[in-house]
Design a protein around this motif. Structure first.
Motif, PDB file in Angstrom:
ATOM      1  N   ASP A  36       0.827  -1.207   0.000  1.00  0.00           N
ATOM      2  CA  ASP A  36       0.000   0.000   0.000  1.00  0.00           C
ATOM      3  C   ASP A  36       0.862   1.258   0.000  1.00  0.00           C
ATOM      4  OD1 ASP A  36      -2.138  -1.690   0.225  1.00  0.00           O
ATOM      5  OD2 ASP A  36      -2.597  -1.210   2.304  1.00  0.00           O
ATOM      6  N   GLN A  42      -0.787  -0.679   6.755  1.00  0.00           N
ATOM      7  CA  GLN A  42       0.498  -1.316   6.422  1.00  0.00           C
ATOM      8  C   GLN A  42       1.637  -0.363   6.769  1.00  0.00           C
ATOM      9  OE1 GLN A  42       0.819  -2.821   2.418  1.00  0.00           O
ATOM     10  NE2 GLN A  42      -0.898  -4.212   2.611  1.00  0.00           N
ATOM     11  N   GLU A  74       2.574  -7.399  -4.954  1.00  0.00           N
ATOM     12  CA  GLU A  74       2.677  -8.127  -3.680  1.00  0.00           C
ATOM     13  C   GLU A  74       3.097  -9.576  -3.933  1.00  0.00           C
ATOM     14  OE1 GLU A  74      -0.823  -7.426  -1.252  1.00  0.00           O
ATOM     15  OE2 GLU A  74      -0.175  -5.365  -0.888  1.00  0.00           O
ATOM     16  N   LEU A  91       2.113  -7.178   3.064  1.00  0.00           N
ATOM     17  CA  LEU A  91       1.123  -7.296   1.991  1.00  0.00           C
ATOM     18  C   LEU A  91      -0.198  -7.773   2.570  1.00  0.00           C
ATOM     19  CD1 LEU A  91       1.927 -10.562   0.013  1.00  0.00           C
ATOM     20  CD2 LEU A  91       2.660 -10.129   2.324  1.00  0.00           C
ATOM     21  N   ALA A  92      -1.248  -7.799   1.727  1.00  0.00           N
ATOM     22  CA  ALA A  92      -2.537  -8.291   2.212  1.00  0.00           C
ATOM     23  C   ALA A  92      -2.529  -9.821   2.218  1.00  0.00           C
ATOM     24  CB  ALA A  92      -3.655  -7.783   1.314  1.00  0.00           C
ATOM     25  N   ASN A  94      -4.665 -11.943   1.437  1.00  0.00           N
ATOM     26  CA  ASN A  94      -5.212 -12.603   0.250  1.00  0.00           C
ATOM     27  C   ASN A  94      -4.147 -12.831  -0.824  1.00  0.00           C
ATOM     28  OD1 ASN A  94      -6.287  -9.588   0.612  1.00  0.00           O
ATOM     29  ND2 ASN A  94      -5.522  -9.820  -1.471  1.00  0.00           N
ATOM     30  N   ASN A  95      -3.072 -12.043  -0.783  1.00  0.00           N
ATOM     31  CA  ASN A  95      -2.035 -12.213  -1.804  1.00  0.00           C
ATOM     32  C   ASN A  95      -0.943 -13.183  -1.382  1.00  0.00           C
ATOM     33  OD1 ASN A  95      -3.322 -10.589  -3.662  1.00  0.00           O
ATOM     34  ND2 ASN A  95      -2.447  -8.725  -2.818  1.00  0.00           N
ATOM     35  N   ARG A 151     -13.240  -5.293   4.381  1.00  0.00           N
ATOM     36  CA  ARG A 151     -13.102  -4.837   2.990  1.00  0.00           C
ATOM     37  C   ARG A 151     -14.476  -4.382   2.524  1.00  0.00           C
ATOM     38  NH1 ARG A 151      -8.196  -7.341   0.447  1.00  0.00           N
ATOM     39  NH2 ARG A 151      -9.066  -6.680  -1.535  1.00  0.00           N
ATOM     40  N   ARG A 172     -12.744  -5.444  -9.863  1.00  0.00           N
ATOM     41  CA  ARG A 172     -11.381  -6.004  -9.744  1.00  0.00           C
ATOM     42  C   ARG A 172     -11.286  -6.770  -8.430  1.00  0.00           C
ATOM     43  NH1 ARG A 172      -7.509  -5.663  -5.371  1.00  0.00           N
ATOM     44  NH2 ARG A 172      -5.707  -6.688  -6.231  1.00  0.00           N
ATOM     45  N   PRO A 174      -8.338  -9.383  -6.109  1.00  0.00           N
ATOM     46  CA  PRO A 174      -6.970  -9.903  -6.093  1.00  0.00           C
ATOM     47  C   PRO A 174      -6.934 -11.261  -6.800  1.00  0.00           C
ATOM     48  CG  PRO A 174      -7.701  -9.261  -3.894  1.00  0.00           C
ATOM     49  CD  PRO A 174      -8.904  -9.226  -4.767  1.00  0.00           C
ATOM     50  N   TRP A 195      -2.527  -5.902  -7.346  1.00  0.00           N
ATOM     51  CA  TRP A 195      -2.835  -4.707  -6.562  1.00  0.00           C
ATOM     52  C   TRP A 195      -2.140  -3.473  -7.153  1.00  0.00           C
ATOM     53  CZ3 TRP A 195      -6.092  -2.294  -3.934  1.00  0.00           C
ATOM     54  CH2 TRP A 195      -5.789  -1.394  -2.923  1.00  0.00           C
ATOM     55  N   ASN A 212     -11.738  -3.131  -0.629  1.00  0.00           N
ATOM     56  CA  ASN A 212     -10.610  -3.000   0.299  1.00  0.00           C
ATOM     57  C   ASN A 212     -11.105  -2.217   1.514  1.00  0.00           C
ATOM     58  OD1 ASN A 212      -7.652  -3.836   0.035  1.00  0.00           O
ATOM     59  ND2 ASN A 212      -8.211  -3.473  -2.095  1.00  0.00           N
ATOM     60  N   THR A 216      -7.535   1.572   3.571  1.00  0.00           N
ATOM     61  CA  THR A 216      -6.775   1.366   2.334  1.00  0.00           C
ATOM     62  C   THR A 216      -7.337   2.249   1.218  1.00  0.00           C
ATOM     63  OG1 THR A 216      -6.578  -0.895   3.111  1.00  0.00           O
ATOM     64  CG2 THR A 216      -5.827  -0.467   0.873  1.00  0.00           C
ATOM     65  N   GLU A 239      -3.043  -8.021   7.242  1.00  0.00           N
ATOM     66  CA  GLU A 239      -1.875  -7.765   6.384  1.00  0.00           C
ATOM     67  C   GLU A 239      -0.640  -8.319   7.098  1.00  0.00           C
ATOM     68  OE1 GLU A 239      -2.971  -5.570   3.838  1.00  0.00           O
ATOM     69  OE2 GLU A 239      -4.749  -4.774   4.808  1.00  0.00           O
TER      70      GLU A 239
HETATM   71  C1  MLT Z   1      -5.487  -6.350  -2.616  1.00  0.00           C
HETATM   72  O1  MLT Z   1      -6.651  -5.992  -2.812  1.00  0.00           O
HETATM   73  O2  MLT Z   1      -4.792  -6.920  -3.457  1.00  0.00           O
HETATM   74  C2  MLT Z   1      -4.894  -6.076  -1.278  1.00  0.00           C
HETATM   75  O3  MLT Z   1      -5.839  -5.946  -0.307  1.00  0.00           O
HETATM   76  C3  MLT Z   1      -4.039  -4.897  -1.381  1.00  0.00           C
HETATM   77  C4  MLT Z   1      -3.371  -4.472  -0.117  1.00  0.00           C
HETATM   78  O4  MLT Z   1      -3.916  -3.674   0.644  1.00  0.00           O
HETATM   79  O5  MLT Z   1      -2.235  -4.856   0.135  1.00  0.00           O
END
Ligand code: MLT
Length: 333
Positions: A36, A42, A74, A91-92, A94-95, A151, A172, A174, A195, A212, A216, A239
């Motif tokens: 971010d 973050q 990420e 990073l988040a 989810n990634n 989110r 969109r 991730p 991201w 998000n 964020t 995160e």
């Molecule tokens: C994402 O949507 O890919 C993540 O939440 C981005 C992030 O805040 O690191």
């Protein structure tokens, strides 16, 4: 100078010089990639970690922070950390799931229902197991967590309250299978995207929306390119701060301890940071022109569609149905 002094002094100088040379060579500036932009959870965690780590090493070691995807997406930074060419990545969650599927339990829709649940899972036995799994599967060690809140869904076209409203919007997501499956369960065909490419895609209207946390949305200045927010609560964003396991194993025990202690303390700080800042950030987003509304009927149709389609599909990847049940039990459900 007598004979003894003449022999001993050069040896003493040599030893002192060696000691200094050693300590100068081992002083290091570690690199941390941050997904971010500055200003969100973050960044707050990263700054606190860096301050604590330097303090715990008596000012000898430092951490340089590279926000806003400067060191790559990420997912790239997780690869780099796994290979030992990058020290830290923030990073988040989810990634990180594509590299360590059991972590996916933290992105299953409607499992984490608030900050208390998030803290319970990350601090307790579940968190410890996920740390071990991530070392094994992805070659990185989770040493801290930023807590970012739910989110929420943003878009540039219209207020969204029902699943019917969502249809036709290009959202969109991730590159995370669970989140893609959730939008599919909601009747949408989402666009998976890194991201680091998201702001531009929203700006150029390649996509209409994304989700998000409020914090964020604010840090990334999404209010410049998005108008509407729907306060869905399907994922509470976590995160993780990770260190390359190869880098960690190369550190002396006292430095490993400094890393782990700084990570734990920064995590506690992050919890408080979210509590202290989220309400003001929501007000500020409204002041900047964003329209915030709740999903219809207490989000019931969203919850029902997501949990019935997505949970069973991912039991295996998170460690089985029994694992899922045991995690829900830890959460008192
Ligand atoms: C994402 O949507 O890919 C993540 O939440 C981005 C992030 O805040 O690191």
């Amino acid at each position: 100078m007598n004979f003894h002094k003449a022999r001993i002094l050069p040896a003493v100088f040599a030893i002192v010089a060696l000691l200094f040379a050693g300590s100068a060579a081992s002083a290091k500036t570690f690199k941390m990639a941050i997904g971010d932009a500055q200003g969100g959870t973050q960044w707050a965690l990263a700054e606190k970690f860096s301050e604590l780590f330097t303090e715990k090493t008596g000012g000898k070691h430092k951490v340089s922070l590279f926000p806003n995807g400067q060191l790559g997406s990420e997912q790239d930074t997780i690869n780099d950390a796994a290979m030992g060419t990058l020290d830290f990545s923030l990073l988040a969650v989810n990634n990180i799931t594509p590299f360590s599927p059991t972590v996916g339990v933290l992105t299953l829709p409607y499992v984490i229902l608030g900050l208390d649940d998030a803290v319970t899972l990350t601090h307790g036995e579940v968190g410890k197991e996920l740390v071990e799994n991530t070392i094994r599967d992805a070659g990185v060690r989770i040493i801290g967590w930023a807590y970012s809140g739910f989110r929420v869904l943003t878009n540039s076209k219209k207020p969204v309250a029902t699943l019917d409203d969502l249809k036709g919007l290009i959202i969109r997501v991730p590159k995370n299978e669970i989140m893609i499956a959730t939008y599919q369960a909601w009747g949408c065909n989402p666009t998976p995207m890194a991201w680091s490419e998201t702001f531009t895609a929203l700006q150029q209207k390649v996509v209409d929306g994304q989700d998000n946390p409020f914090i964020t949305v604010s840090a990334m200045k999404f209010y410049e390119v998005q108008k509407y927010i729907t306060t869905i609560r399907y994922i509470f964003s976590l995160e993780p701060l990770v260190i390359s396991e190869a880098v960690f194993q190369d550190l002396k025990p006292e430095l490993q301890k400094a890393v782990l202690d700084a990570g734990q303390e920064a995590t506690l700080y992050s919890e408080q940071y979210l509590k202290d800042s989220e309400a003001a950030i929501i007000k500020d987003l409204e002041a900047k022109g964003m329209e915030i509304s709740a999903p219809a009927d207490d989000e019931k149709e969203w919850i029902e569609a997501a949990t019935s389609a997505v949970w069973p599909k991912y039991y295996d990847s998170i460690g089985g149905k029994d694992k899922f049940d045991s995690i829900m039990k830890v959460l008192g459900r």
